[in-house]
Design an enzyme around this catalytic site. Structure first.
Site, mmCIF file in Angstrom:
data_model
loop_
_atom_site.group_PDB
_atom_site.id
_atom_site.type_symbol
_atom_site.label_atom_id
_atom_site.label_comp_id
_atom_site.label_asym_id
_atom_site.label_seq_id
_atom_site.Cartn_x
_atom_site.Cartn_y
_atom_site.Cartn_z
ATOM 1 N N GLU A 1 0.809 -1.216 0.000
ATOM 2 C CA GLU A 1 0.000 0.000 0.000
ATOM 3 C C GLU A 1 0.850 1.278 0.000
ATOM 4 O O GLU A 1 0.645 2.170 -0.825
ATOM 5 C CB GLU A 1 -0.848 -0.066 1.266
ATOM 6 N N ARG B 1 -3.020 -26.673 27.813
ATOM 7 C CA ARG B 1 -2.945 -25.212 27.912
ATOM 8 C C ARG B 1 -3.763 -24.517 26.823
ATOM 9 O O ARG B 1 -4.079 -25.116 25.800
ATOM 10 C CB ARG B 1 -1.487 -24.758 27.710
ATOM 11 N N ASP C 1 0.113 -9.167 4.159
ATOM 12 C CA ASP C 1 -1.206 -8.907 4.755
ATOM 13 C C ASP C 1 -2.350 -9.151 3.764
ATOM 14 O O ASP C 1 -3.503 -9.260 4.154
ATOM 15 C CB ASP C 1 -1.285 -7.456 5.242
HETATM 16 O O1 F6P Z 1 2.780 -4.552 6.159
HETATM 17 C C1 F6P Z 1 3.423 -5.759 6.316
HETATM 18 C C2 F6P Z 1 3.827 -5.979 7.740
HETATM 19 O O2 F6P Z 1 4.530 -7.196 7.806
HETATM 20 C C3 F6P Z 1 2.692 -5.980 8.747
HETATM 21 O O3 F6P Z 1 1.966 -7.158 8.791
HETATM 22 C C4 F6P Z 1 3.443 -5.686 10.018
HETATM 23 O O4 F6P Z 1 2.636 -5.140 10.991
HETATM 24 C C5 F6P Z 1 4.477 -4.691 9.576
HETATM 25 O O5 F6P Z 1 4.706 -4.958 8.210
HETATM 26 C C6 F6P Z 1 5.757 -4.778 10.361
HETATM 27 O O6 F6P Z 1 6.633 -3.817 9.905
HETATM 28 P P1 F6P Z 1 8.185 -3.734 10.301
HETATM 29 O O7 F6P Z 1 8.907 -4.708 9.406
HETATM 30 O O8 F6P Z 1 8.552 -2.344 10.004
HETATM 31 O O9 F6P Z 1 8.302 -4.126 11.718
#
Ligand code: F6P
Length: 345
Positions: free
Chosen positions: A103, A163, A128
């Site tokens: 995005e 658990r 995602d």
């Molecule tokens: O947008 C992809 C993603 O992997 C998300 O699922 C996650 O929250 C974010 O990027 C993590 O970003 P970073 O690699 O900056 O920790």
């Protein structure tokens, strides 16, 4: 000779190298010089790039990450960066760029294209799977497979110790990984950002399972899920100027609430960046290869401002505008399927 620049921006994921390889193979075949721009938009700002040949892109189909590097800066926030992009795009004589990203990267590509500063074709990357206009972005299938394997492993230890196992997966705004890996891994409860969690209902479901003799449970939760009445801890972390929302801890919060309300011993596993590392699945290798070839074809046909996409298992294209205008949230038909086996509410 005509020149195409290729960059990978935003979060990395398996399949980026397969796209680069496909762009180089197809591009050279069509008579283009392919330049690899390093570290996403940073490379275009700093004029940090190199010409890619067949040898340099050989043996990378199955390699995770990106040989070009990536970054998360937003050049649109800084007029000097925009000016540098304009100059370096011209200086290198690019006919067009291929921007491989999610995005944030594609929004930047669109903004630069609309300003008339670059000609661009987008390739959708996202574990995602939240981009509209395509059934799948590459990287997602690999993430789902990794998460499923982890759920399988956590299943056996949860069962042995009687658990509750809370498994936090990635997914800031959408719960695609949670719902698909959750169904594939036989999770008992799947919690996603699209549906605010009612903690009492979760605890009742767990107690009900115990009454039926099921003294262990598997809960899969997306990192961006909200629990009704409880603030989810998150922070705002600048990635070189871009405000990037980062969540954390929802699995821990949920586990504590469950232990307090039921007394059942609960453990948490946060899968984190494991879901983005390593080799792409065959599905993602194929999809990213098809996307890379199509991106070069679109440039050859003079179709700019477009994003390659997958629809009904055919490679097509849509306007980048359409792909980034709205997030693709989880299909409620999948939620209904998950509910047959669990409670997602
Ligand atoms: O947008 C992809 C993603 O992997 C998300 O699922 C996650 O929250 C974010 O990027 C993590 O970003 P970073 O690699 O900056 O920790």
């Amino acid at each position: 000779m005509k020149k195409i620049g290729v960059l990978t921006g935003g979060a990395d994921c398996p399949g980026l190298n397969s796209v680069i390889r496909a762009v180089v193979r197809k591009g050279i075949q069509e008579g283009y010089v392919i330049t690899g721009i390093k570290n996403g938009w940073v490379g275009l700002i700093e004029n940090d790039m190199k010409i890619l040949d067949l040898r340099m892109t050989s043996g990378i189909l199955d390699r995770g990450g990106t040989i070009l590097g990536t970054s998360r800066i937003n050049p649109m926030d800084n007029p000097e960066h925009i000016q540098a992009i304009k100059e370096n795009y011209k200086r290198n004589g690019f006919d067009a760029l291929i921007a491989v990203g999610g995005e944030e990267t594609l929004k930047i590509a669109l903004a630069l294209y609309k300003k008339g500063l670059i000609r661009v074709v987008g390739v959708p990357k996202s574990i995602d799977n939240a981009l509209s206009g395509t059934d799948y972005a590459f990287g997602f299938d690999t993430a789902v497979n990794i998460a499923t394997q982890c759920i399988d492993r956590l299943h056996t230890t949860a069962e042995s110790h009687h658990r509750i196992m809370v498994i936090e997966v990635m997914g800031l705004y959408t719960g695609w990984i949670a719902v698909e890996a959750g169904i594939a891994g036989g999770a008992d409860i799947i919690l996603i950002p699209e549906i605010t969690v009612n903690i009492n209902q979760v605890c009742e479901t767990l107690k009900d399972r115990h009454r039926r003799g099921k003294n262990f449970s598997i809960i899969v939760i997306s990192e961006g899920t909200k629990i009704d009445g409880f603030p989810t801890r998150h922070n705002y972390d600048g990635h070189g100027g871009t405000e990037q929302r980062r969540y954390g801890n929802v699995g821990e919060i949920l586990a504590k609430l469950i232990e307090d309300n039921t007394g059942y011993e609960t453990r948490v596993s946060v899968l984190g960046h494991i879901q983005r590392g390593g080799s792409p699945t065959a599905f993602d290798r194929l999809l990213s290869t098809r996307f890379g070839v199509k991106a070069v074809e679109l440039i050859k046909e003079g179709k700019f401002g477009k994003m390659v996409s997958l629809r009904d298992n055919k490679i097509r294209f849509v306007d980048i505008e359409e792909a980034v205008s709205e997030r693709k949230t989880v299909d409620m038909e999948l939620v209904a399927i998950a509910e047959v086996f669990s409670s997602t509410k």
